[in-house]
Design an enzyme around this catalytic site. Structure first.
Site, mmCIF file in Angstrom:
data_model
loop_
_atom_site.group_PDB
_atom_site.id
_atom_site.type_symbol
_atom_site.label_atom_id
_atom_site.label_comp_id
_atom_site.label_asym_id
_atom_site.label_seq_id
_atom_site.Cartn_x
_atom_site.Cartn_y
_atom_site.Cartn_z
ATOM 1 N N GLU A 195 7.633 -5.854 2.811
ATOM 2 C CA GLU A 195 6.518 -5.137 3.454
ATOM 3 C C GLU A 195 5.806 -5.895 4.569
ATOM 4 O O GLU A 195 4.637 -6.266 4.426
ATOM 5 C CB GLU A 195 5.500 -4.742 2.387
ATOM 6 N N GLU A 248 10.559 0.289 -4.509
ATOM 7 C CA GLU A 248 9.246 0.272 -5.165
ATOM 8 C C GLU A 248 8.644 1.665 -5.145
ATOM 9 O O GLU A 248 8.652 2.338 -4.108
ATOM 10 C CB GLU A 248 8.252 -0.654 -4.450
HETATM 11 C C1 GCO Z 1 3.831 -4.270 -2.488
HETATM 12 C C2 GCO Z 1 4.134 -5.338 -3.262
HETATM 13 C C3 GCO Z 1 3.838 -5.333 -4.700
HETATM 14 C C4 GCO Z 1 2.586 -4.652 -5.189
HETATM 15 C C5 GCO Z 1 2.787 -3.165 -5.381
HETATM 16 C C6 GCO Z 1 1.570 -2.463 -5.906
HETATM 17 O O1 GCO Z 1 4.910 -3.934 -2.099
HETATM 18 O O2 GCO Z 1 2.740 -3.897 -2.152
HETATM 19 O O3 GCO Z 1 5.516 -5.470 -3.116
HETATM 20 O O4 GCO Z 1 3.755 -6.692 -4.834
HETATM 21 O O5 GCO Z 1 2.232 -5.193 -6.392
HETATM 22 O O6 GCO Z 1 3.094 -2.581 -4.184
HETATM 23 O O7 GCO Z 1 0.515 -2.554 -5.014
#
Ligand code: GCO
Length: 417
Positions: free
Chosen positions: A185, A332
């Site tokens: 990200e 994710e």
């Molecule tokens: C993200 C991160 C995660 C977070 C998840 C929840 O991608 O933001 O990879 O580490 O914990 O997204 O906010």
């Protein structure tokens, strides 16, 4: 009378089902730029939460404590990964995403810690022994402290360091891993750390922000080349957080803004690396109905963190990624839901919209729920509970949540009802 049969929505053969974690959020006992930052900011964050989260304060009293903001031993996953992977396996998962902690591998400039490398070799084997396909992230936001002190991602030198680290990891572990995620990200990272100034190094400077993005692009492209050179068969991507933007009431200014922000947030980075990626790793959490630059979501249904639950958005985001003609893994998608009241439906509803995108020709090959375990949610600390597995932070006991068993049913059928 005719019997009503329930229809199963089938996923493609070979679909990967899993969940993810990241090193700093679960391992425990790290020393990196975040642990330093936590130490000097825990008090402030605890105080701030009392105002900011006033309404949820009584539900999560730990948010008012400094200890909530110190990652400390986290989930002790560094020592308990075998137990955790046994759970993932028992839940039917055949893929798992995790990250390698750079600060463990290279605690000092140019000094590689062979023991740490060996640890991750064991982690990868532990997954493979269980029939679980590893997806490995090289950089999930934390930096060795010596790099942060030197200026972190604002400095071009950090690209060189990242490439040296990439090369070392691929030489050591490359043969055992097919799927690599170079960066996690980039937009969320650069936005929070260099524009909003809410995460380390807490800058609010548009030039720094742009420089960081530029350096991350360069870092990805070059590390892609290094990985391919050593292991031509590996598949490489980034974790890309895309948002479903809408223009409120289709007003002309909102439409214009939407177009711009869509381009900048969702596509700019991907366009820059379009010749250096083998798949798109999508992280989906957010929908944003834009009105004069502000968010006008209805927020009918929200998570413990107040984030709107908007499953349909993932469908639009996926359709918009079709133009890249690459396989997509959703690496994710998850919900903070301590009582586990909404998670089952959250997963099913997202799977429904994912299935619809597949039916319409989007090449989606896997789904990784975020997260396997409750974990350390960055500047929010431990109170948000994302896990399929609940962690008791006093005893480190693991407890499978009911929604995880529902997710397991989908996995076993390779379908949703
Ligand atoms: C993200 C991160 C995660 C977070 C998840 C929840 O991608 O933001 O990879 O580490 O914990 O997204 O906010």
């Amino acid at each position: 009378m005719e019997k009503k049969t329930q229809k199963n929505l089938k996923f493609p053969d070979g679909f990967l089902w899993g969940s993810g974690t990241s090193a700093h959020q679960v391992e425990g006992h790290n020393h990196n730029d975040w642990t330093e930052w936590e130490r000097s900011n825990a008090k402030r964050l605890a105080q701030h939460s009392k105002k900011y989260w006033e309404k949820s304060q009584h539900l999560f009293p730990e948010m008012g404590l400094e200890s909530n903001y110190i990652s400390g031993c986290a989930c002790d996953h560094y020592n308990r990964y075998e137990e955790d992977f046994d759970i993932a396996k028992s839940l039917g998962q055949n893929a798992h995403r995790f990250s390698i902690e750079w600060s463990r591998i290279e605690p000092e400039e140019g000094v590689f810690n062979e023991q740490a490398i060996e640890h991750y070799r064991q982690v990868i084997w532990a997954l493979k022994k269980r029939g679980i396909e590893p997806f490995v992230t090289l950089w999930h936001w934390t930096l060795p402290y010596w790099i942060a002190k030197m200026g972190g991602w604002e400095k071009r030198k950090t690209i060189d360091y990242f490439l040296r680290y990439t090369e070392k990891i691929i030489e050591e572990l490359g043969d055992d891993v097919k799927f690599w995620i170079t960066l996690n990200e980039p937009e969320i990272f650069s936005g929070n750390c260099y524009l909003k100034g809410i995460r380390p190094p807490q800058k609010k400077n548009i030039l720094s922000y742009l420089r960081v993005i530029k350096n991350l692009i360069k870092a990805h492209k070059s590390s892609y080349k290094i990985i391919k050179k050593i292991n031509p068969n590996s598949r490489i991507g980034i974790a890309k957080n895309n948002i479903y933007f809408e223009a409120y009431k289709n007003r002309i200014t909102n439409l214009f803004l939407k177009k711009f922000i869509d381009w900048w947030w969702n596509f700019y980075f991907l366009n820059k690396i379009k010749n250096q990626q083998d798949f798109i790793g999508l992280n989906y959490y957010f929908h944003n109905r834009i009105n004069k630059g502000f968010n006008k979501n209805e927020n009918k249904n929200t998570t413990d963190m107040g984030w709107e639950i908007y499953p349909e958005g993932i469908y639009h985001v996926l359709k918009n990624l079709k133009k890249y003609n690459l396989p997509i893994y959703i690496i994710e998608n998850g919900i903070a839901d301590a009582k586990d009241e909404k998670r089952e439906k959250f997963i099913k509803d997202h799977l429904y919209w994912i299935h619809k995108a597949i039916k319409e020709g989007v090449d989606i090959k896997g789904y990784f729920y975020w997260s396997l375990l409750d974990n350390f949610e960055w500047d929010k600390g431990f109170w948000p509970r994302f896990g399929l597995v609940e962690i008791d932070y006093q005893t480190m006991n693991r407890k499978i949540r009911p929604s995880a068993l529902e997710y397991k049913k989908n996995i076993e059928k390779n379908a949703i009802e």
